[in-house]
Design a protein around this motif. Sequence first.
Motif, PDB file in Angstrom:
ATOM      1  N   GLN A  35      18.092  -8.837  19.444  1.00  0.00           N
ATOM      2  CA  GLN A  35      19.194  -9.804  20.621  1.00  0.00           C
ATOM      3  C   GLN A  35      20.324  -9.152  20.796  1.00  0.00           C
ATOM      4  O   GLN A  35      21.638  -8.577  20.127  1.00  0.00           O
ATOM      5  N   TYR A  36      20.801  -8.333  21.921  1.00  0.00           N
ATOM      6  CA  TYR A  36      21.727  -8.200  22.411  1.00  0.00           C
ATOM      7  C   TYR A  36      22.545  -9.363  23.331  1.00  0.00           C
ATOM      8  O   TYR A  36      21.741 -10.500  24.251  1.00  0.00           O
ATOM      9  N   PHE A  37      23.930  -8.858  23.668  1.00  0.00           N
ATOM     10  CA  PHE A  37      24.383 -10.546  24.547  1.00  0.00           C
ATOM     11  C   PHE A  37      23.325 -10.382  25.866  1.00  0.00           C
ATOM     12  O   PHE A  37      23.804 -11.267  26.666  1.00  0.00           O
ATOM     13  N   ASP A  38      23.424  -9.167  26.277  1.00  0.00           N
ATOM     14  CA  ASP A  38      22.872  -8.880  28.207  1.00  0.00           C
ATOM     15  C   ASP A  38      21.172  -8.621  28.781  1.00  0.00           C
ATOM     16  O   ASP A  38      21.013  -8.755  28.857  1.00  0.00           O
ATOM     17  N   GLY A  39      20.348  -9.141  27.161  1.00  0.00           N
ATOM     18  CA  GLY A  39      19.130  -9.336  26.951  1.00  0.00           C
ATOM     19  C   GLY A  39      18.111  -8.994  25.467  1.00  0.00           C
ATOM     20  O   GLY A  39      19.200  -8.743  24.240  1.00  0.00           O
ATOM     21  N   THR A  40      17.113  -9.304  25.870  1.00  0.00           N
ATOM     22  CA  THR A  40      16.434  -9.591  24.427  1.00  0.00           C
ATOM     23  C   THR A  40      15.424  -8.610  24.578  1.00  0.00           C
ATOM     24  O   THR A  40      14.671  -7.870  25.709  1.00  0.00           O
ATOM     25  N   THR A  41      15.152  -7.571  23.482  1.00  0.00           N
ATOM     26  CA  THR A  41      13.811  -6.752  23.344  1.00  0.00           C
ATOM     27  C   THR A  41      12.942  -6.789  22.191  1.00  0.00           C
ATOM     28  O   THR A  41      12.911  -7.758  21.509  1.00  0.00           O
ATOM     29  N   ASP A  42      11.802  -6.200  22.580  1.00  0.00           N
ATOM     30  CA  ASP A  42      10.277  -6.701  21.662  1.00  0.00           C
ATOM     31  C   ASP A  42       9.666  -5.066  21.999  1.00  0.00           C
ATOM     32  O   ASP A  42       8.904  -4.837  23.295  1.00  0.00           O
ATOM     33  N   ILE A  43       9.363  -4.469  21.026  1.00  0.00           N
ATOM     34  CA  ILE A  43       8.654  -3.028  21.817  1.00  0.00           C
ATOM     35  C   ILE A  43       8.047  -3.021  19.966  1.00  0.00           C
ATOM     36  O   ILE A  43       8.275  -3.358  18.833  1.00  0.00           O
ATOM     37  N   THR A  44       6.862  -2.429  19.989  1.00  0.00           N
ATOM     38  CA  THR A  44       5.951  -1.633  18.932  1.00  0.00           C
ATOM     39  C   THR A  44       5.742  -0.712  19.115  1.00  0.00           C
ATOM     40  O   THR A  44       5.153   0.103  20.622  1.00  0.00           O
ATOM     41  N   ARG A  45       5.768   0.276  18.259  1.00  0.00           N
ATOM     42  CA  ARG A  45       4.925   1.831  18.645  1.00  0.00           C
ATOM     43  C   ARG A  45       4.591   1.777  17.045  1.00  0.00           C
ATOM     44  O   ARG A  45       4.393   1.744  16.356  1.00  0.00           O
ATOM     45  N   THR A  46       3.664   3.263  17.562  1.00  0.00           N
ATOM     46  CA  THR A  46       2.281   4.020  16.337  1.00  0.00           C
ATOM     47  C   THR A  46       2.856   4.940  16.294  1.00  0.00           C
ATOM     48  O   THR A  46       2.252   5.651  17.032  1.00  0.00           O
ATOM     49  N   TRP A  47       2.573   5.309  15.395  1.00  0.00           N
ATOM     50  CA  TRP A  47       3.657   7.080  15.045  1.00  0.00           C
ATOM     51  C   TRP A  47       2.308   7.599  14.196  1.00  0.00           C
ATOM     52  O   TRP A  47       2.051   6.801  12.856  1.00  0.00           O
ATOM     53  N   THR A  48       2.151   9.101  13.819  1.00  0.00           N
ATOM     54  CA  THR A  48       1.589   9.493  13.134  1.00  0.00           C
ATOM     55  C   THR A  48       2.293  10.499  12.176  1.00  0.00           C
ATOM     56  O   THR A  48       3.438  10.670  13.266  1.00  0.00           O
ATOM     57  N   LEU A  49       2.235   9.957  11.105  1.00  0.00           N
ATOM     58  CA  LEU A  49       3.589  10.714   9.955  1.00  0.00           C
ATOM     59  C   LEU A  49       2.517  11.441   9.828  1.00  0.00           C
ATOM     60  O   LEU A  49       3.206  12.673   8.609  1.00  0.00           O
ATOM     61  N   GLY A  50       1.793  12.085  10.080  1.00  0.00           N
ATOM     62  CA  GLY A  50       1.026  13.423   9.853  1.00  0.00           C
ATOM     63  C   GLY A  50      -0.898  13.539   9.811  1.00  0.00           C
ATOM     64  O   GLY A  50      -1.274  12.703   9.321  1.00  0.00           O
ATOM     65  N   ASN A  51      -0.961  14.494  10.549  1.00  0.00           N
ATOM     66  CA  ASN A  51      -2.596  14.501   9.926  1.00  0.00           C
ATOM     67  C   ASN A  51      -3.661  13.828  10.430  1.00  0.00           C
ATOM     68  O   ASN A  51      -4.181  13.105  10.016  1.00  0.00           O
ATOM     69  N   PRO A  52      -3.592  13.142  12.000  1.00  0.00           N
ATOM     70  CA  PRO A  52      -4.118  12.364  12.539  1.00  0.00           C
ATOM     71  C   PRO A  52      -5.384  12.625  12.745  1.00  0.00           C
ATOM     72  O   PRO A  52      -5.746  13.565  13.148  1.00  0.00           O
ATOM     73  N   THR A  53      -6.731  12.008  11.688  1.00  0.00           N
ATOM     74  CA  THR A  53      -7.529  11.915  12.297  1.00  0.00           C
ATOM     75  C   THR A  53      -8.289  12.106  13.580  1.00  0.00           C
ATOM     76  O   THR A  53      -7.485  11.178  15.081  1.00  0.00           O
ATOM     77  N   GLU A  54      -9.371  12.792  14.385  1.00  0.00           N
ATOM     78  CA  GLU A  54     -10.195  12.405  15.949  1.00  0.00           C
ATOM     79  C   GLU A  54      -9.949  10.139  15.595  1.00  0.00           C
ATOM     80  O   GLU A  54     -10.042  10.323  17.440  1.00  0.00           O
ATOM     81  N   ALA A  55     -11.154   9.663  14.742  1.00  0.00           N
ATOM     82  CA  ALA A  55     -10.775   7.980  15.097  1.00  0.00           C
ATOM     83  C   ALA A  55      -9.769   7.888  15.422  1.00  0.00           C
ATOM     84  O   ALA A  55     -10.028   7.346  16.286  1.00  0.00           O
ATOM     85  N   GLN A  56      -8.885   8.342  14.935  1.00  0.00           N
ATOM     86  CA  GLN A  56      -7.535   7.300  14.948  1.00  0.00           C
ATOM     87  C   GLN A  56      -6.723   8.311  16.542  1.00  0.00           C
ATOM     88  O   GLN A  56      -6.520   7.428  17.487  1.00  0.00           O
ATOM     89  N   LYS A  57      -7.352   9.066  16.434  1.00  0.00           N
ATOM     90  CA  LYS A  57      -6.757   9.833  18.479  1.00  0.00           C
ATOM     91  C   LYS A  57      -7.268   8.689  19.362  1.00  0.00           C
ATOM     92  O   LYS A  57      -6.740   8.209  20.656  1.00  0.00           O
ATOM     93  N   LYS A  58      -8.370   8.676  18.966  1.00  0.00           N
ATOM     94  CA  LYS A  58      -9.459   8.340  20.447  1.00  0.00           C
ATOM     95  C   LYS A  58      -9.663   6.477  20.838  1.00  0.00           C
ATOM     96  O   LYS A  58      -9.009   5.801  21.077  1.00  0.00           O
ATOM     97  N   ASP A  59      -8.734   5.912  18.898  1.00  0.00           N
ATOM     98  CA  ASP A  59      -8.409   4.574  19.040  1.00  0.00           C
ATOM     99  C   ASP A  59      -7.163   4.441  19.545  1.00  0.00           C
ATOM    100  O   ASP A  59      -6.948   2.971  20.591  1.00  0.00           O
ATOM    101  N   PHE A  60      -6.167   5.560  19.598  1.00  0.00           N
ATOM    102  CA  PHE A  60      -5.088   4.561  20.283  1.00  0.00           C
ATOM    103  C   PHE A  60      -4.885   5.735  21.134  1.00  0.00           C
ATOM    104  O   PHE A  60      -4.642   4.297  22.589  1.00  0.00           O
ATOM    105  N   THR A  61      -5.638   6.472  22.082  1.00  0.00           N
ATOM    106  CA  THR A  61      -6.138   6.343  22.835  1.00  0.00           C
ATOM    107  C   THR A  61      -6.531   5.514  23.823  1.00  0.00           C
ATOM    108  O   THR A  61      -6.339   4.745  25.577  1.00  0.00           O
ATOM    109  N   ARG A  62      -7.680   4.762  23.239  1.00  0.00           N
ATOM    110  CA  ARG A  62      -8.575   3.623  24.296  1.00  0.00           C
ATOM    111  C   ARG A  62      -7.439   2.335  24.355  1.00  0.00           C
ATOM    112  O   ARG A  62      -7.033   2.093  24.964  1.00  0.00           O
ATOM    113  N   VAL A  63      -6.237   2.448  23.283  1.00  0.00           N
ATOM    114  CA  VAL A  63      -5.919   1.678  23.247  1.00  0.00           C
ATOM    115  C   VAL A  63      -4.495   1.400  24.284  1.00  0.00           C
ATOM    116  O   VAL A  63      -4.174   1.205  25.435  1.00  0.00           O
TER     117      VAL A  63
END
Length: 595
Positions: free
Chosen positions: A403-431
């Motif tokens: 909450q800022y005086f000039d607006g409200t924010t809401d954000i989601t990010r999914t981040w790989t911390l290392g060695n993403p699998t092919e299945a994870q990449k496919k799911d991420f790309t579909r989303v």
Amino acid sequence: MKNDSTERIALLRDAMKRAGIAAYIIPSSDPHLSEYPADCWKARTWISGFTGSAGTVVVTAGKAGLWTDSRYFLQAAAQLEGSGIELYKSGLPDTPTFQQFLLHELEEGQTVALNGETYSAADARLLAAVLKKKNIRLDTGKDLIAGLWKDRPALPSEPFFILPETYSGMPAHEKLIRINNKLREAGADCTVLCALDEIAWTFNIRGNDVSYNPVVVSYAFISEDESVLFVQPQKITAEAAEQLKKEGVTLADYSRITAYLAHLKPDTAILVDTKKTNAALYDAIPASCPRIETDSPVALLKAVKNETELNGFRNAMVKDGVAMVRFYIWLEKALAAGEKVTELSAAEKLTAFRSEQDLYVTDSFGTICGYREHGAIVHYSATPESNAVLRNEGLLLIDSGAQYFDGTTDITRTWTLGNPTEAQKKDFTRVLKGHISLAKCKFPQGTRGSQLDILARKALWDCGLNYLHGTGHGIGHFLNVHEGPQSIRMEENPTALQPGMVISNEPGLYRTGEYGIRTENLIVVREDSETEFGRFYSFETLTLCPIDRELIIVPMLSAREHAWLNKYHQTVYDALSPHLEEEEKEWLKAKTAEI
């Protein structure tokens, strides 16, 4: 708390027996039917020990149950252990609703009771109709908890403040004129407001009475003759009183709302939104006053943001984006250095980066920081017991906002911390494909969110995948992060999307026990074009933060989707880089490079 719950339920049963009540219902809400009630109204938590945001406790002479949804199954099971309260998992095929439970457990002629201040008039009417099938009576005038909760917190009493017109974009007296025009169109002389965000928006007041939402515990009555704000006297500063007086607002004690309504002149037509008005207040309206039951006129007026508010949103997104960039740089360095980072410490660090930004007030909701399998729990809330240590592998889902005086924010990010699998990449790309499809869509005037929802899901549905939450919810301006009446979801909502409405775009995918993926930006409906077939609208994406390129399988993207992603990342870099140090710029340049 478990022993406390057992003792408290025993005390409640004694009170029920004395009052001739066979079952007592304790919902999660307050007299304003808020998503986040103040501590003094957390009766359901007090009786059960369950701290989730949604749930209903029902107590009979021999049984006690808590009904909650899938977001809280694991949490509720742990917190209810040893309490004598059984968990009922709402939404599952074999789980009865608490209404069905009451019909099964009670006999004809018995009485079910609840505190009508914490139950909407609409829900109370529906419940009474269900119970009537078995000749069971509903009493909405019993607050049995008040006599049992000895150390109950007091009502919030800190002073509220006036939000300057430089942020609100419109003075209160103009908003009151617009509301009265809507009342006239509906054939009403007046209305009563319970919803705290509607009151805060109408009178340009803000406070810190509840967590995350900068609202003020209050009621309001609006008519052409008089506009009254009912609030505790100790909350009113001389400056606020003077400003509200200039706007033509009368101040009255918070406790006087019921008496005020009871003295309305006969034949005064009052507009009541029964979904947002508590049953006790509804019952205080004289029978001689015609009731026009329809949606609150404030909801739609508030949802369509003015230019000042929209510019405020854009400013807030830059600040939020800077905080997100600095957070992810810190996270990468901390993990590379072998520092111990947990879900809770990561969430605290993100809040710290946001708090450094100009006009920051508070987070807009409790940060959801879910590592690996915890990311698959849609509304996961890390606890000291569940607090996972982050490592250089797996997916991290963070849903957060401010909450800022000039607006409200809401954000989601999914981040790989290392060695993403092919299945994870496919799911991420579909989303991501679904996210882009909704962000790029163009639609005719009069379109409802339910008609657009398929755009966010089609890439998943094509593979037999789905997510069960909504795709988009409205966002308040320095107000509630969840705002109606607009939405984008599978369920039908009659509200058409209009220019100026800010809404989330957040498709996801969750694999239980493995990982969760969600990509969320805020978007605003804008005028697009006019043809011989009518007016068309589109979306402007407001959120500014890179999307993890390492999780994208580029050949899965269409040329249109590919172009959108590169253009979005260029926009992110152009907007944020002027506010970053050189090292931060280089990091962002790499994260937003063309693919």
